[in-house]
Write a protein that holds these residues in place. Structure first.
Motif, PDB file in Angstrom:
ATOM      1  N   TYR A 112       0.824  -1.210   0.000  1.00  0.00           N
ATOM      2  CA  TYR A 112       0.000   0.000   0.000  1.00  0.00           C
ATOM      3  C   TYR A 112       0.862   1.265   0.000  1.00  0.00           C
ATOM      4  CZ  TYR A 112      -4.316  -2.651   0.854  1.00  0.00           C
ATOM      5  OH  TYR A 112      -5.393  -3.491   0.749  1.00  0.00           O
ATOM      6  N   ARG A 117      -1.106   4.548  -0.789  1.00  0.00           N
ATOM      7  CA  ARG A 117      -2.308   4.375   0.028  1.00  0.00           C
ATOM      8  C   ARG A 117      -1.867   4.344   1.500  1.00  0.00           C
ATOM      9  NH1 ARG A 117      -4.851  -0.716  -3.107  1.00  0.00           N
ATOM     10  NH2 ARG A 117      -6.277  -0.761  -1.313  1.00  0.00           N
ATOM     11  N   ASN A 343      -4.564  13.181   1.616  1.00  0.00           N
ATOM     12  CA  ASN A 343      -3.921  11.866   1.577  1.00  0.00           C
ATOM     13  C   ASN A 343      -2.667  11.810   2.432  1.00  0.00           C
ATOM     14  OD1 ASN A 343      -5.796  10.800  -0.176  1.00  0.00           O
ATOM     15  ND2 ASN A 343      -4.560  11.086  -2.004  1.00  0.00           N
TER      16      ASN A 343
END
Length: 425
Positions: A112, A117, A343
């Motif tokens: 990830y 992510r 993010n």
């Protein structure tokens, strides 16, 4: 329309086309590595374990091995589909594991991280911590994730918990921490210690890691010859290593001022390596020498590749640069910068937010962002240049003068196309 020169720095955080008479790179050193060998993305070992996986399979070992092999293929080819296949295998392993679950969680978390992510990676790190297992491995994962998320006090806490000067993993993380703080000499010192440890152990993977990272750090320090030699040492271990070849191409372009040769090197890489940013770097170098045909061709290649939804947020920063410098889609840039801050609220994300606000005409808010989240919190030349533009627009002459002095010393990292823009600040 010219492509923003700042994109070079994002591609390698690393006067016309006239060749430098004091060139460091020489074809005889690296030409032997430019042969485009087909990258093997299968093996008897892989086929054996892959064959054990069926739709209803509970073969835990198979999923772990296959996931690792897919990740290796991604590293070798830059093909995002392999990273996604690795994710699928590791998720299945996590679902069915009773023994060894923490290791599969950590591997999936690192997958990830590669996909940008980061918040999902943090959730997996928390899951590992709740289960138990190897505490040092979990603390290392926490450090890596929090550095990506800009949670620097937390990252420092986990780094302190790892303290072990005989451990390669600790030394490279200590190097990364000192790089974040702007202490390049200490960064290099720890990375050199890590390199020595890798060489003594004859661990080729760790040697490769050491050489490519030192190549970057030496470049940041202006030790261009040392940087070049590290990339060559990396290629002696892995003839196909795309990152090392890109490092040599940067030396050829930024130091030796031989743009055509730099593009030739990168052309040899992109025959078998598919990461979009390599095409963007070729477009940037072509832009510098006004070769519009090569520039347009490689920009098209970049745009074609990043349309693949599998990339997710991996290329947001590159796309931000294109929105601002190439297509002038300032509204789109602002929206994407806001997404990046959500993010990963790092100085880089906030710098893009401030820069996007400037381009949208909100120079006061842009300066507020730079003052709060960027200035004094990063030493990356590309970000300092963005801050300098914001301060210039707000009439902050003393601060612009201060940043300009730092940027003049970072022309090698910024690239030759930025020299005039820095001097015009």
């Amino acid at each position: 329309m010219k492509l923003i020169q700042l994109l070079i720095v994002m591609i390698l955080v690393s006067s016309c086309g006239t060749k430098n008479q004091d060139a460091i790179a020489h074809k005889k050193d690296y030409d032997k590595f430019l042969v485009s060998n087909e990258i093997k993305t299968t093996s008897k070992y892989f086929d054996l374990w892959n064959s054990k996986i069926r739709p209803d399979s509970m073969q835990l070992t198979s999923f772990g091995v296959v996931g690792g092999e897919y990740n290796r293929y991604f590293q070798q080819t830059g093909d995002i589909e392999f990273l996604k296949k690795a994710e699928k295998s590791l998720k299945k392993a996590v679902d069915i594991a009773n023994i060894g679950k923490p290791g599969f969680y950590r591997s999936l978390a690192r997958n990830y991280i590669s996909q940008h992510r980061f918040k999902e990676a943090l959730q997996l790190a928390d899951a590992v911590a709740a289960i138990g297992g190897d505490k040092n491995e979990t603390q290392s994962l926490y450090f890596d994730v929090h550095m990506e998320l800009g949670n620097y006090p937390l990252a420092e806490k986990y780094l302190d918990s790892l303290k072990n000067m005989s451990d390669f993993g600790y030394m490279i993380r200590l190097a990364k921490w000192n790089d974040y703080k702007g202490d390049l000499d200490t960064t290099i010192s720890f990375m050199e210690k890590a390199r020595t440890k890798a060489e003594l152990a004859k661990n080729k993977d760790l040697m490769l890691w050491s050489y490519t990272n030192l190549g970057d750090y030496y470049g940041h320090a202006g030790r261009i010859e040392d940087s070049y030699q590290q990339y060559l040492k990396a290629l002696e271990i892995d003839n196909n290593n795309a990152y090392a070849k890109k490092g040599i191409a940067w030396v050829v372009f930024s130091n030796d001022k031989n743009s055509e040769e730099a593009i030739r090197i990168l052309d040899s890489v992109t025959k078998t390596y598919n990461a979009p940013d390599y095409f963007l770097l070729k477009a940037e170098i072509a832009d510098y020498i006004d070769d519009d045909l090569v520039r347009t061709k490689n920009l098209d290649e970049y745009f074609t590749r990043v349309k693949n939804t599998a990339y997710g947020d991996m290329y947001n920063a590159y796309n931000l640069g294109l929105y601002i410098g190439e297509t002038k889609q300032y509204d789109s840039a602002l929206l994407l910068a806001q997404r990046e801050v959500a993010n990963r609220p790092t100085p880089e994300s906030y710098s893009w937010l401030g820069y996007s606000l400037l381009k949208n005409g909100n120079k006061e808010k842009a300066m507020e962002i730079m003052n709060t989240y960027v200035y004094g919190k990063t030493f990356e030349p590309a970000l300092l240049y963005q801050a300098a533009e914001v301060y210039k627009a707000n009439g902050e002459e003393e601060r612009v003068k201060e940043l300009k002095g730092e940027l003049i010393g970072a022309i090698y990292e910024l690239g030759p196309g930025m020299e005039k823009q820095v001097h015009d600040l």
